[in-house]
Design a protein around this motif. Structure first.
Motif, mmCIF file in Angstrom:
data_model
loop_
_atom_site.group_PDB
_atom_site.id
_atom_site.type_symbol
_atom_site.label_atom_id
_atom_site.label_comp_id
_atom_site.label_asym_id
_atom_site.label_seq_id
_atom_site.Cartn_x
_atom_site.Cartn_y
_atom_site.Cartn_z
ATOM 1 N N GLY A 165 0.818 -1.215 0.000
ATOM 2 C CA GLY A 165 0.000 0.000 0.000
ATOM 3 C C GLY A 165 0.844 1.255 0.000
ATOM 4 O O GLY A 165 0.543 2.229 -0.694
ATOM 5 N N ALA A 166 1.937 1.233 0.773
ATOM 6 C CA ALA A 166 2.835 2.386 0.795
ATOM 7 C C ALA A 166 3.526 2.557 -0.551
ATOM 8 O O ALA A 166 3.742 3.684 -1.011
ATOM 9 N N ALA A 167 3.861 1.451 -1.226
ATOM 10 C CA ALA A 167 4.475 1.533 -2.545
ATOM 11 C C ALA A 167 3.494 2.126 -3.561
ATOM 12 O O ALA A 167 3.878 2.946 -4.401
ATOM 13 N N LEU A 168 2.229 1.726 -3.496
ATOM 14 C CA LEU A 168 1.227 2.298 -4.401
ATOM 15 C C LEU A 168 1.019 3.788 -4.134
ATOM 16 O O LEU A 168 0.908 4.590 -5.065
ATOM 17 N N ALA A 169 0.994 4.158 -2.853
ATOM 18 C CA ALA A 169 0.852 5.579 -2.519
ATOM 19 C C ALA A 169 2.073 6.365 -2.985
ATOM 20 O O ALA A 169 1.944 7.480 -3.511
ATOM 21 N N GLY A 170 3.269 5.793 -2.828
ATOM 22 C CA GLY A 170 4.484 6.446 -3.313
ATOM 23 C C GLY A 170 4.492 6.576 -4.817
ATOM 24 O O GLY A 170 4.946 7.585 -5.367
#
Length: 96
Positions: free
Chosen positions: A40-45
């Motif tokens: 999820g953090a990778a998608l947000a990044g």
């Protein structure tokens, strides 16, 4: 440029998501929840990288483009065949 910004944002987001979750990601094998948080953090990044890439490259092509002096052309031309002889082929030329 925008693709690199998205890739960099995804990489940074994934690493930050794992580093922020030290109990389940860094100190032992990652759990399913820790992997989901990192994803999820990778998608947000990646989304932030996309917005940043669009914002930073929005005026890259504002310079006046030179006009084309060569007209687009489509020509029927003979093409050599591997076994000898020839066959008709198309050739295209254009200036952008």
């Amino acid at each position: 440029m925008i693709d690199l910004a998205v890739g960099g944002g995804m990489l940074a987001g994934g690493v930050a998501g794992c580093v922020a979750n030290t109990d389940d990601c860094l100190t032992r094998d990652p759990t399913q929840t820790a992997r989901a948080i990192s994803a999820g953090a990778a998608l947000a990044g990646g989304a932030l990288g996309l917005l940043g890439g669009i914002f930073l490259t929005r005026h890259d092509d504002d310079d006046a483009q030179p006009t084309s002096t060569v007209a687009s052309t489509l020509v029927l031309m003979p093409t050599p065949a591997p076994a000898g002889g020839g066959f008709p082929g198309l050739s295209a030329m254009a200036a952008f």
